[in-house]
Design an enzyme around this catalytic site. Structure first.
Site, PDB file in Angstrom:
ATOM      1  N   VAL A  41     -43.085   4.754  24.854  1.00 33.86           N
ATOM      2  CA  VAL A  41     -42.457   3.664  24.119  1.00 33.86           C
ATOM      3  C   VAL A  41     -41.007   4.025  23.790  1.00 33.86           C
ATOM      4  O   VAL A  41     -40.717   5.160  23.404  1.00 33.86           O
ATOM      5  CB  VAL A  41     -43.223   3.371  22.816  1.00 33.86           C
ATOM      6  CG1 VAL A  41     -42.585   2.238  22.040  1.00 33.86           C
ATOM      7  CG2 VAL A  41     -44.676   3.047  23.134  1.00 33.86           C
ATOM      8  N   LEU A  42     -40.102   3.066  23.942  1.00 37.96           N
ATOM      9  CA  LEU A  42     -38.682   3.310  23.642  1.00 37.96           C
ATOM     10  C   LEU A  42     -38.058   2.113  22.965  1.00 37.96           C
ATOM     11  O   LEU A  42     -38.174   0.986  23.440  1.00 37.96           O
ATOM     12  CB  LEU A  42     -37.907   3.629  24.922  1.00 37.96           C
ATOM     13  CG  LEU A  42     -36.386   3.773  24.753  1.00 37.96           C
ATOM     14  CD1 LEU A  42     -36.056   5.044  23.976  1.00 37.96           C
ATOM     15  CD2 LEU A  42     -35.681   3.764  26.095  1.00 37.96           C
ATOM     16  N   ARG A  99     -31.586  23.293  32.471  1.00 33.62           N
ATOM     17  CA  ARG A  99     -30.607  22.393  33.072  1.00 33.62           C
ATOM     18  C   ARG A  99     -29.194  22.813  32.671  1.00 33.62           C
ATOM     19  O   ARG A  99     -29.004  23.637  31.781  1.00 33.62           O
ATOM     20  CB  ARG A  99     -30.871  20.952  32.624  1.00 33.62           C
ATOM     21  CG  ARG A  99     -32.133  20.343  33.182  1.00 33.62           C
ATOM     22  CD  ARG A  99     -32.454  18.992  32.560  1.00 33.62           C
ATOM     23  NE  ARG A  99     -32.888  19.115  31.173  1.00 33.62           N
ATOM     24  CZ  ARG A  99     -33.241  18.096  30.399  1.00 33.62           C
ATOM     25  NH1 ARG A  99     -33.186  16.867  30.872  1.00 33.62           N
ATOM     26  NH2 ARG A  99     -33.633  18.298  29.150  1.00 33.62           N
ATOM     27  N   ALA A 103     -42.163  10.082  24.065  1.00 30.45           N
ATOM     28  CA  ALA A 103     -41.190   9.540  23.113  1.00 30.45           C
ATOM     29  C   ALA A 103     -40.817  10.536  22.018  1.00 30.45           C
ATOM     30  O   ALA A 103     -40.157  10.175  21.039  1.00 30.45           O
ATOM     31  CB  ALA A 103     -41.738   8.260  22.476  1.00 30.45           C
ATOM     32  N   TYR A 119     -26.985  14.321  25.666  1.00 29.40           N
ATOM     33  CA  TYR A 119     -28.068  13.626  24.980  1.00 29.40           C
ATOM     34  C   TYR A 119     -28.028  14.028  23.505  1.00 29.40           C
ATOM     35  O   TYR A 119     -27.830  15.207  23.181  1.00 29.40           O
ATOM     36  CB  TYR A 119     -29.431  14.022  25.557  1.00 29.40           C
ATOM     37  CG  TYR A 119     -29.748  13.384  26.890  1.00 29.40           C
ATOM     38  CD1 TYR A 119     -29.884  12.006  27.013  1.00 29.40           C
ATOM     39  CD2 TYR A 119     -29.927  14.168  28.023  1.00 29.40           C
ATOM     40  CE1 TYR A 119     -30.179  11.424  28.240  1.00 29.40           C
ATOM     41  CE2 TYR A 119     -30.228  13.595  29.257  1.00 29.40           C
ATOM     42  CZ  TYR A 119     -30.347  12.218  29.352  1.00 29.40           C
ATOM     43  OH  TYR A 119     -30.640  11.649  30.564  1.00 29.40           O
ATOM     44  N   ASP A 140     -38.626  12.825  21.756  1.00 32.23           N
ATOM     45  CA  ASP A 140     -37.196  12.950  21.475  1.00 32.23           C
ATOM     46  C   ASP A 140     -36.736  11.956  20.420  1.00 32.23           C
ATOM     47  O   ASP A 140     -35.752  12.195  19.718  1.00 32.23           O
ATOM     48  CB  ASP A 140     -36.374  12.720  22.758  1.00 32.23           C
ATOM     49  CG  ASP A 140     -36.085  14.025  23.497  1.00 32.23           C
ATOM     50  OD1 ASP A 140     -36.092  15.075  22.835  1.00 32.23           O
ATOM     51  OD2 ASP A 140     -35.857  13.984  24.704  1.00 32.23           O
ATOM     52  N   SER A 176     -50.219  -5.167  24.789  1.00 30.43           N
ATOM     53  CA  SER A 176     -50.257  -4.102  23.790  1.00 30.43           C
ATOM     54  C   SER A 176     -50.311  -4.689  22.378  1.00 30.43           C
ATOM     55  O   SER A 176     -49.331  -5.238  21.887  1.00 30.43           O
ATOM     56  CB  SER A 176     -49.014  -3.203  23.924  1.00 30.43           C
ATOM     57  OG  SER A 176     -49.056  -2.156  22.975  1.00 30.43           O
ATOM     58  N   LYS A 229     -28.700  18.888  26.489  1.00 28.59           N
ATOM     59  CA  LYS A 229     -29.453  18.639  25.259  1.00 28.59           C
ATOM     60  C   LYS A 229     -28.531  18.602  24.047  1.00 28.59           C
ATOM     61  O   LYS A 229     -27.387  19.050  24.084  1.00 28.59           O
ATOM     62  CB  LYS A 229     -30.527  19.711  25.065  1.00 28.59           C
ATOM     63  CG  LYS A 229     -31.670  19.612  26.056  1.00 28.59           C
ATOM     64  CD  LYS A 229     -32.330  18.240  26.052  1.00 28.59           C
ATOM     65  CE  LYS A 229     -33.090  17.955  24.772  1.00 28.59           C
ATOM     66  NZ  LYS A 229     -33.687  16.591  24.776  1.00 28.59           N
ATOM     67  N   GLU A 273     -28.092   8.694  26.091  1.00 31.49           N
ATOM     68  CA  GLU A 273     -29.246   7.798  26.024  1.00 31.49           C
ATOM     69  C   GLU A 273     -28.928   6.389  25.527  1.00 31.49           C
ATOM     70  O   GLU A 273     -29.777   5.501  25.609  1.00 31.49           O
ATOM     71  CB  GLU A 273     -30.363   8.411  25.157  1.00 31.49           C
ATOM     72  CG  GLU A 273     -30.097   8.423  23.659  1.00 31.49           C
ATOM     73  CD  GLU A 273     -29.321   9.635  23.184  1.00 31.49           C
ATOM     74  OE1 GLU A 273     -29.209   9.818  21.966  1.00 31.49           O
ATOM     75  OE2 GLU A 273     -28.830  10.412  24.041  1.00 31.49           O
ATOM     76  N   HIS A 279     -30.061  11.805  20.663  1.00 33.57           N
ATOM     77  CA  HIS A 279     -31.297  11.374  20.000  1.00 33.57           C
ATOM     78  C   HIS A 279     -31.195  11.582  18.488  1.00 33.57           C
ATOM     79  O   HIS A 279     -31.956  12.342  17.884  1.00 33.57           O
ATOM     80  CB  HIS A 279     -32.500  12.136  20.560  1.00 33.57           C
ATOM     81  CG  HIS A 279     -32.702  11.946  22.039  1.00 33.57           C
ATOM     82  ND1 HIS A 279     -33.129  10.764  22.596  1.00 33.57           N
ATOM     83  CD2 HIS A 279     -32.499  12.794  23.092  1.00 33.57           C
ATOM     84  CE1 HIS A 279     -33.194  10.885  23.910  1.00 33.57           C
ATOM     85  NE2 HIS A 279     -32.813  12.099  24.245  1.00 33.57           N
ATOM     86  N   ALA A 327     -40.248  18.437  23.960  1.00 33.73           N
ATOM     87  CA  ALA A 327     -39.100  17.549  23.751  1.00 33.73           C
ATOM     88  C   ALA A 327     -38.094  17.576  24.899  1.00 33.73           C
ATOM     89  O   ALA A 327     -37.208  16.730  24.944  1.00 33.73           O
ATOM     90  CB  ALA A 327     -38.401  17.905  22.441  1.00 33.73           C
ATOM     91  N   ASN A 328     -38.219  18.528  25.809  1.00 33.64           N
ATOM     92  CA  ASN A 328     -37.300  18.563  26.957  1.00 33.64           C
ATOM     93  C   ASN A 328     -38.101  18.787  28.243  1.00 33.64           C
ATOM     94  O   ASN A 328     -37.868  19.719  29.000  1.00 33.64           O
ATOM     95  CB  ASN A 328     -36.222  19.640  26.788  1.00 33.64           C
ATOM     96  CG  ASN A 328     -36.784  21.043  26.665  1.00 33.64           C
ATOM     97  OD1 ASN A 328     -37.883  21.245  26.148  1.00 33.64           O
ATOM     98  ND2 ASN A 328     -36.041  22.023  27.146  1.00 33.64           N
ATOM     99  N   SER A 388     -36.021   9.765  32.393  1.00 33.61           N
ATOM    100  CA  SER A 388     -37.255   9.031  32.123  1.00 33.61           C
ATOM    101  C   SER A 388     -38.154   9.035  33.352  1.00 33.61           C
ATOM    102  O   SER A 388     -39.378   9.135  33.239  1.00 33.61           O
ATOM    103  CB  SER A 388     -36.937   7.588  31.712  1.00 33.61           C
ATOM    104  OG  SER A 388     -36.213   7.547  30.503  1.00 33.61           O
ATOM    105  N   ASP A 399     -48.279  -3.119  27.503  1.00 31.32           N
ATOM    106  CA  ASP A 399     -46.909  -3.479  27.130  1.00 31.32           C
ATOM    107  C   ASP A 399     -46.949  -4.831  26.426  1.00 31.32           C
ATOM    108  O   ASP A 399     -47.915  -5.593  26.572  1.00 31.32           O
ATOM    109  CB  ASP A 399     -45.999  -3.544  28.367  1.00 31.32           C
ATOM    110  CG  ASP A 399     -44.519  -3.435  28.009  1.00 31.32           C
ATOM    111  OD1 ASP A 399     -43.973  -2.319  28.135  1.00 31.32           O
ATOM    112  OD2 ASP A 399     -43.914  -4.450  27.583  1.00 31.32           O
TER     113      ASP A 399
END
Length: 371
Positions: free
Chosen positions: A239-240, A15, A268, A94, A270, A220, A75, A118, A96, A299-300, A134, A198
């Site tokens: 999950v975030l 990217r 998840a 981004y 990242d 969940s 990134k 993010e 993280h 991770a990407n 996402s 969830d």
């Protein structure tokens, strides 16, 4: 403002922070844009196209980090890039940070003003700059998981959609947000047996209304997660917790009940991953095996579909870049509290509470940074 966009150097990251169309918008507003030669190759954008849009092409990243007031990336900056950052410079990308103490320490040391895609918010607590990636990652997680399930890739040898006379594969999606919804859409489209977990009753109701009988929903909790793990061929971790490290919802011990050759895809990763056995992987070597369970933890992930991802990302990141370029970052954040939520590090201080708490830094409120 002089704005620079270096070529991404993370493993298999194709990217680019700015498309030629985004460059044109910035140039039309009177800004000076520098693009590293070859930065757009991964999306099929040539140096000539950037020049036609009004950019200056520079050799290597050094002139950008040395002379540009704002650096736009995709990134998180790698160690060699972080060494080039300087005080007063805006880094817009981004980040993280919560699971990455080394990067955080380097950004704090540099004195840079770091704005993280993010954590920029939208109305109702949404994360509009994270959402398109996402969506991509959620959809890709099923493609990646389906491939990893093939016997040749170490998996159980299951076709997610099954065939007449043979049951479809069971897909368990942990988290019903943007990633989980998009993963479920793809899995349902393939004909898999899908269950989404969830903790939010409103999310479960919304998912149930959307999917009707095509996917099941389940609350969940530990017991339900453990039961579903034992049944699933493919598990998607979606999950975030905004800006914070992801909770470890699946322990190594819990892998013991899973079917040999089943696949875990940790979207998840990242943010540190939501499986205890997760560790970041790359597109070059995307999977590894722990206790007979295949783990995919790239991770990407969106970097593999770089053109789609870059254009989707630029659609949401460019408006904020324009505001910061026109008003300066402080005035832009004073005018837009949603953008202000993106400020993670400024002048040697951590300005995002979840990151400060996770990594043990003194927290500087954004309001104080804007004074």
């Amino acid at each position: 403002m002089r704005i620079g966009c270096p070529k991404e150097i993370k493993n298999h990251e194709y990217r680019v922070g700015l498309t030629p169309e985004s460059v044109r918008e910035l140039v039309l507003r009177g800004h000076d844009v520098w693009i590293e030669s070859g930065a757009g190759a991964g999306i099929g954008a040539t140096d000539a196209q950037y020049q036609t849009a009004g950019a200056s092409i520079v050799d290597g990243p050094d002139p950008i980090f040395a002379e540009c007031e704002m650096v736009v990336k995709v990134k998180e900056p790698q160690a060699v890039e972080r060494a080039k950052l300087r005080e007063g410079q805006i880094l817009y990308t981004y980040l993280h940070l919560a699971p990455d103490p080394e990067q955080t320490a380097d950004l704090v040391k540099s004195g840079v003003t770091a704005v993280a895609y993010e954590t920029v918010t939208g109305p109702g607590g949404t994360l509009p700059l994270l959402k398109p990636m996402s969506q991509v990652a959620g959809r890709m997680s099923i493609q990646a998981g389906a491939t990893a399930l093939e016997k040749a890739h170490g998996g159980r040898g299951v076709l997610l959609g099954g065939v007449p006379g043979v049951l479809p594969g069971r897909v368990m999606v942990i988290g019903g947000g943007v990633v989980g919804f998009n993963a479920a859409q793809m899995a349902v489209g393939l004909g898999a047996d899908v269950t989404i977990l969830d903790r939010d009753p409103e999310v479960l109701e919304r998912l149930g209304t959307h999917f009707e009988s095509r996917a099941k929903t389940r609350f969940s909790n530990q017991a339900n997660i453990e039961q579903m793990l034992c049944e699933a061929e493919l598990v998607i971790g979606a999950v975030l917790i905004p800006g914070a490290a992801a909770p470890k919802l699946v322990t190594r011990e819990m892998l013991g009940c899973m079917k040999p050759g089943a696949v875990l895809v940790d979207v998840a990763i990242d943010q540190g991953g939501c499986f205890e056995t997760s560790k970041p992987t790359t597109h070059a070597e995307p999977t590894y095996v722990v206790d007979d369970i295949v783990h995919y933890c790239v991770a990407n992930m969106p970097g593999a579909v770089a053109r789609t991802s870059t254009y989707a990302l630029n659609n949401v990141t460019l408006p904020h870049a324009l505001r910061m370029a026109e008003l300066g970052w402080k005035e832009a954040m004073r005018a837009n509290p949603h953008l202000a939520e993106g400020l993670n590090v400024h002048a040697g201080k951590v300005t995002y509470k979840a990151v400060a708490e996770e990594l043990g830094y003194e927290y500087l409120a954004v309001a104080d940074a804007l004074r």
